[in-house]
Scaffold this active site. Structure first.
Site, PDB file in Angstrom:
ATOM      1  N   SER A 116     -96.789  94.292   4.229  1.00 20.41           N
ATOM      2  CA  SER A 116     -96.730  93.089   3.394  1.00 20.41           C
ATOM      3  C   SER A 116     -96.487  91.849   4.223  1.00 20.41           C
ATOM      4  CB  SER A 116     -95.552  93.200   2.417  1.00 20.41           C
ATOM      5  OG  SER A 116     -95.661  94.325   1.613  1.00 20.41           O
ATOM      6  N   HIS A 137    -104.378  95.120   3.015  1.00 22.43           N
ATOM      7  CA  HIS A 137    -103.212  94.895   2.145  1.00 22.43           C
ATOM      8  C   HIS A 137    -103.613  95.041   0.684  1.00 22.43           C
ATOM      9  CE1 HIS A 137     -99.822  92.128   0.595  1.00 22.43           C
ATOM     10  NE2 HIS A 137     -99.362  93.348   0.759  1.00 22.43           N
ATOM     11  N   GLU A 149    -106.479  92.319   0.725  1.00 23.15           N
ATOM     12  CA  GLU A 149    -106.585  91.352   1.810  1.00 23.15           C
ATOM     13  C   GLU A 149    -106.969  92.118   3.080  1.00 23.15           C
ATOM     14  OE1 GLU A 149    -103.404  87.899   0.584  1.00 23.15           O
ATOM     15  OE2 GLU A 149    -102.577  89.735   1.414  1.00 23.15           O
ATOM     16  N   ASN A 187     -98.620  86.972  -0.334  1.00 24.72           N
ATOM     17  CA  ASN A 187     -97.163  86.989  -0.164  1.00 24.72           C
ATOM     18  C   ASN A 187     -96.603  85.679   0.387  1.00 24.72           C
ATOM     19  OD1 ASN A 187     -96.820  89.446  -1.310  1.00 24.72           O
ATOM     20  ND2 ASN A 187     -96.779  90.595   0.611  1.00 24.72           N
TER      21      ASN A 187
HETATM   22  N1  CAA Z   1    -102.183 103.675 -13.287  1.00 26.73           N
HETATM   23  C1  CAA Z   1    -102.869 103.753 -14.427  1.00 26.73           C
HETATM   24  N2  CAA Z   1    -102.543 103.028 -15.518  1.00 26.73           N
HETATM   25  C2  CAA Z   1    -101.484 102.205 -15.426  1.00 26.73           C
HETATM   26  C3  CAA Z   1    -100.719 102.077 -14.252  1.00 26.73           C
HETATM   27  C4  CAA Z   1    -101.115 102.865 -13.153  1.00 26.73           C
HETATM   28  N3  CAA Z   1    -100.462 102.825 -11.983  1.00 26.73           N
HETATM   29  N4  CAA Z   1     -99.731 101.179 -14.473  1.00 26.73           N
HETATM   30  C5  CAA Z   1     -99.855 100.748 -15.730  1.00 26.73           C
HETATM   31  N5  CAA Z   1    -100.913 101.372 -16.309  1.00 26.73           N
HETATM   32  C6  CAA Z   1    -101.415 101.236 -17.663  1.00 26.73           C
HETATM   33  C7  CAA Z   1    -100.288 101.120 -18.668  1.00 26.73           C
HETATM   34  O1  CAA Z   1     -99.805 102.406 -18.994  1.00 26.73           O
HETATM   35  C8  CAA Z   1    -100.971 100.464 -19.821  1.00 26.73           C
HETATM   36  O2  CAA Z   1    -101.647 101.432 -20.580  1.00 26.73           O
HETATM   37  P1  CAA Z   1    -101.687 101.318 -22.193  1.00 26.73           P
HETATM   38  O3  CAA Z   1    -102.505 100.107 -22.440  1.00 26.73           O
HETATM   39  O4  CAA Z   1    -102.327 102.599 -22.595  1.00 26.73           O
HETATM   40  O5  CAA Z   1    -100.251 101.193 -22.598  1.00 26.73           O
HETATM   41  C9  CAA Z   1    -102.027  99.600 -19.160  1.00 26.73           C
HETATM   42  O6  CAA Z   1    -102.135 100.041 -17.796  1.00 26.73           O
HETATM   43  C10 CAA Z   1    -101.690  98.166 -19.164  1.00 26.73           C
HETATM   44  O7  CAA Z   1    -100.346  98.081 -18.784  1.00 26.73           O
HETATM   45  P2  CAA Z   1     -99.359  97.155 -19.562  1.00 26.73           P
HETATM   46  O8  CAA Z   1     -99.313  97.427 -21.002  1.00 26.73           O
HETATM   47  O9  CAA Z   1     -98.072  97.164 -18.825  1.00 26.73           O
HETATM   48  O10 CAA Z   1    -100.140  95.808 -19.552  1.00 26.73           O
HETATM   49  P3  CAA Z   1    -100.370  94.730 -18.533  1.00 26.73           P
HETATM   50  O11 CAA Z   1    -101.498  94.001 -19.135  1.00 26.73           O
HETATM   51  O12 CAA Z   1     -99.067  94.062 -18.277  1.00 26.73           O
HETATM   52  O13 CAA Z   1    -100.913  95.331 -17.174  1.00 26.73           O
HETATM   53  C11 CAA Z   1    -100.217  95.093 -14.906  1.00 26.73           C
HETATM   54  C12 CAA Z   1    -100.094  95.870 -16.186  1.00 26.73           C
HETATM   55  C13 CAA Z   1    -101.663  95.090 -14.408  1.00 26.73           C
HETATM   56  C14 CAA Z   1     -99.343  95.823 -13.900  1.00 26.73           C
HETATM   57  C15 CAA Z   1     -99.793  93.624 -15.147  1.00 26.73           C
HETATM   58  O14 CAA Z   1     -98.530  93.613 -15.733  1.00 26.73           O
HETATM   59  C16 CAA Z   1     -99.754  92.821 -13.884  1.00 26.73           C
HETATM   60  O15 CAA Z   1    -100.766  92.344 -13.390  1.00 26.73           O
HETATM   61  N6  CAA Z   1     -98.527  92.636 -13.359  1.00 26.73           N
HETATM   62  C17 CAA Z   1     -98.350  91.892 -12.107  1.00 26.73           C
HETATM   63  C18 CAA Z   1     -98.612  92.814 -10.946  1.00 26.73           C
HETATM   64  C19 CAA Z   1     -98.539  92.099  -9.645  1.00 26.73           C
HETATM   65  O16 CAA Z   1     -98.329  90.893  -9.534  1.00 26.73           O
HETATM   66  N7  CAA Z   1     -98.704  92.882  -8.575  1.00 26.73           N
HETATM   67  C20 CAA Z   1     -98.586  92.373  -7.224  1.00 26.73           C
HETATM   68  C21 CAA Z   1     -97.231  92.730  -6.685  1.00 26.73           C
HETATM   69  S1  CAA Z   1     -96.969  92.060  -5.073  1.00 26.73           S
HETATM   70  C22 CAA Z   1     -97.763  93.125  -4.055  1.00 26.73           C
HETATM   71  O17 CAA Z   1     -98.265  94.144  -4.448  1.00 26.73           O
HETATM   72  C23 CAA Z   1     -97.825  92.742  -2.616  1.00 26.73           C
HETATM   73  C24 CAA Z   1     -96.672  93.056  -1.773  1.00 26.73           C
HETATM   74  O18 CAA Z   1     -96.903  93.179  -0.547  1.00 26.73           O
HETATM   75  C25 CAA Z   1     -95.296  93.136  -2.246  1.00 26.73           C
HETATM   76  P1  NAD Z   2     -91.926 103.272  -0.564  1.00 33.70           P
HETATM   77  O1  NAD Z   2     -90.509 103.141  -0.161  1.00 33.70           O
HETATM   78  O2  NAD Z   2     -92.262 103.478  -2.003  1.00 33.70           O
HETATM   79  O3  NAD Z   2     -92.634 104.453   0.265  1.00 33.70           O
HETATM   80  C1  NAD Z   2     -92.581 104.589   1.649  1.00 33.70           C
HETATM   81  C2  NAD Z   2     -92.902 106.040   1.980  1.00 33.70           C
HETATM   82  O4  NAD Z   2     -93.083 106.189   3.406  1.00 33.70           O
HETATM   83  C3  NAD Z   2     -91.805 107.027   1.582  1.00 33.70           C
HETATM   84  O5  NAD Z   2     -92.388 108.026   0.781  1.00 33.70           O
HETATM   85  C4  NAD Z   2     -91.297 107.600   2.918  1.00 33.70           C
HETATM   86  O6  NAD Z   2     -90.885 108.939   2.829  1.00 33.70           O
HETATM   87  C5  NAD Z   2     -92.530 107.448   3.784  1.00 33.70           C
HETATM   88  N1  NAD Z   2     -92.282 107.426   5.234  1.00 33.70           N
HETATM   89  C6  NAD Z   2     -91.326 106.724   5.890  1.00 33.70           C
HETATM   90  N2  NAD Z   2     -91.461 106.923   7.229  1.00 33.70           N
HETATM   91  C7  NAD Z   2     -92.527 107.743   7.415  1.00 33.70           C
HETATM   92  C8  NAD Z   2     -93.198 108.284   8.541  1.00 33.70           C
HETATM   93  N3  NAD Z   2     -92.775 108.018   9.783  1.00 33.70           N
HETATM   94  N4  NAD Z   2     -94.278 109.088   8.356  1.00 33.70           N
HETATM   95  C9  NAD Z   2     -94.721 109.372   7.106  1.00 33.70           C
HETATM   96  N5  NAD Z   2     -94.141 108.877   5.985  1.00 33.70           N
HETATM   97  C10 NAD Z   2     -93.059 108.068   6.141  1.00 33.70           C
HETATM   98  O7  NAD Z   2     -92.652 101.952  -0.017  1.00 33.70           O
HETATM   99  P2  NAD Z   2     -93.930 101.187  -0.593  1.00 33.70           P
HETATM  100  O8  NAD Z   2     -93.498 100.232  -1.641  1.00 33.70           O
HETATM  101  O9  NAD Z   2     -94.988 102.189  -0.875  1.00 33.70           O
HETATM  102  O10 NAD Z   2     -94.329 100.309   0.682  1.00 33.70           O
HETATM  103  C11 NAD Z   2     -95.043 100.874   1.781  1.00 33.70           C
HETATM  104  C12 NAD Z   2     -95.672  99.760   2.579  1.00 33.70           C
HETATM  105  O11 NAD Z   2     -96.570  98.992   1.746  1.00 33.70           O
HETATM  106  C13 NAD Z   2     -94.700  98.735   3.166  1.00 33.70           C
HETATM  107  O12 NAD Z   2     -95.201  98.285   4.392  1.00 33.70           O
HETATM  108  C14 NAD Z   2     -94.721  97.621   2.116  1.00 33.70           C
HETATM  109  O13 NAD Z   2     -94.338  96.372   2.647  1.00 33.70           O
HETATM  110  C15 NAD Z   2     -96.190  97.629   1.742  1.00 33.70           C
HETATM  111  N6  NAD Z   2     -96.510  97.064   0.398  1.00 33.70           N
HETATM  112  C16 NAD Z   2     -95.658  97.267  -0.639  1.00 33.70           C
HETATM  113  C17 NAD Z   2     -96.007  96.762  -1.896  1.00 33.70           C
HETATM  114  C18 NAD Z   2     -95.119  96.964  -3.081  1.00 33.70           C
HETATM  115  O14 NAD Z   2     -95.329  96.293  -4.116  1.00 33.70           O
HETATM  116  N7  NAD Z   2     -94.150  97.854  -3.042  1.00 33.70           N
HETATM  117  C19 NAD Z   2     -97.228  96.086  -2.064  1.00 33.70           C
HETATM  118  C20 NAD Z   2     -98.089  95.924  -0.958  1.00 33.70           C
HETATM  119  C21 NAD Z   2     -97.710  96.417   0.285  1.00 33.70           C
END
Ligand code: CAA
Ligand code: NAD
Length: 291
Positions: A116, A137, A149, A187
């Protein structure tokens, strides 16, 4: 093409599901066998939901499951043409893994990190193949989020980029090109917003559910920022904040004290059952958090 996915947590299991659904033989490796089981159960549940909603046929569901192998044996990744890493957001741990994978994977195998916030070249540099190393990503939840990405470093070759752009499109996802800067595009903008929402709660601006409701109903976001932080994982978000602060030295990336305290208390968000909300009951209720 055979795809290896390292890590079967939130992201690794979603990425593996997307690869298998697109028809790639997919080997999922994790050091923790409990997590492998959890990841597999999550994929089965997610595929089931997609079938229920008519987005996937039962035949495609069964085929996707057949394409998947789960293992704790790192050696199984030796036959992969592309390895996507999705383990803990920690450079030292990731680089230990990359050095090991570099020894076992054929020279032509492309390496991709789902990091991330870490710089891709800081990982590519510990391998013998920086020209075949990219960032891929994905977004959480992977089965529903269409963006990937694609991150090119100062060393990534044009041929590698072409292959991974094609790969992302073959998953039915939309690739965008991003430079190798911490947080890439999404991010860079999303993380300070999530951290600001936590700071707003810390400062007593409003309660956790009211901040979430305000951003859902007032700004049209599908989830409020604290629900989203729980969804990302608070341990992961804290690590991302630390890495981005280290990179930019801007206070907006600094991990708030409340987030640190919650991580110290084992409140990791939805994946651990408790975070800003308590998910052990349906519907989830706000955690008191002593504030
Ligand atoms: N697999 C399959 N189906 C799934 C699911 C999954 N993993 N997760 C949720 N669903 C289903 C739900 O069960 C739901 O089904 P029903 O309609 O039958 O109830 C359907 O998808 C829609 O879900 P919701 O009712 O919760 O409705 P929603 O319109 O809110 O959609 C969502 C869900 C797409 C997750 C939406 O809430 C959303 O876009 N949330 C924001 C997510 C976001 O911003 N993600 C980025 C996070 S940051 C990141 O990832 C980067 C990082 O590095 C940290
Ligand atoms: P998580 O904590 O859910 O899972 C990490 C997994 O890696 C665990 O199952 C752990 O057992 C395993 N692991 C740790 N060390 C290991 C190794 N040496 N070999 C094999 N497996 C190992 O974490 P996550 O949320 O899935 O995040 C994973 C990566 O994806 C991170 O780099 C995170 O920044 C990135 N990411 C996270 C998100 C998010 O929304 N959580 C979104 C995009 C990217």
């Amino acid at each position: 093409m055979i795809v290896g996915v390292v890590g079967s947590g939130l992201m690794g299991s979603g990425i593996a599901q997307a690869c298998a659904t697109a028809g790639y033989r997919t080997i999922v490796q994790d050091t923790d066998t409990g997590q492998l089981e959890k990841g597999k159960a999550g994929i089965i549940r997610s595929l089931g939901k997609l079938v229920e909603k008519g987005k996937l046929t039962a035949v495609d569901q069964a085929t996707a499951l057949r394409w998947l192998t789960f293992t704790s044996d790192q050696g199984a990744l030796a036959e992969c043409n592309l390895v996507i890493e999705a383990i803990i957001e920690d450079l030292a741990i990731k680089n230990r893994l990359w050095a090991e994978l570099d020894r076992i994977a054929p020279a032509a195998t492309i390496f991709a990190s789902n990091t991330s916030s870490l710089s891709i070249i800081s990982m590519a540099a510990v391998t013998s193949r920086p020209d075949r190393f990219v960032g891929l990503h994905f977004f959480n939840p992977v089965p529903l989020m269409p963006l990937v990405e694609v991150v090119r470093t100062v060393r990534t070759s044009a041929a590698t980029l072409e292959t991974v752009f094609g790969f992302v499109r073959s998953l039915g996802k939309e690739p965008v090109a991003a430079r190798d800067t911490s947080g890439f595009i999404v991010n860079l903008l999303l993380v300070p917003y999530l951290l600001d929402a936590i700071r707003a709660v810390e400062r007593g601006v409003a309660s956790v559910p009211d901040v979430d409701t305000a951003m859902r109903l007032g700004a049209g976001h599908p989830m409020g920022p604290l629900t989203l932080a729980d969804f990302v994982g608070l341990d992961t978000l804290a690590r991302i904040g630390d890495i981005m602060f280290d990179e930019y030295r801007e206070s907006r990336y600094a991990t708030p004290a409340l987030l640190r305290r919650m991580v110290a208390a084992g409140l990791f968000g939805r994946k651990s059952g408790r975070g800003f909300y308590d998910y052990r009951q349906e519907p989830p209720v706000p955690e008191p958090l002593g504030i």
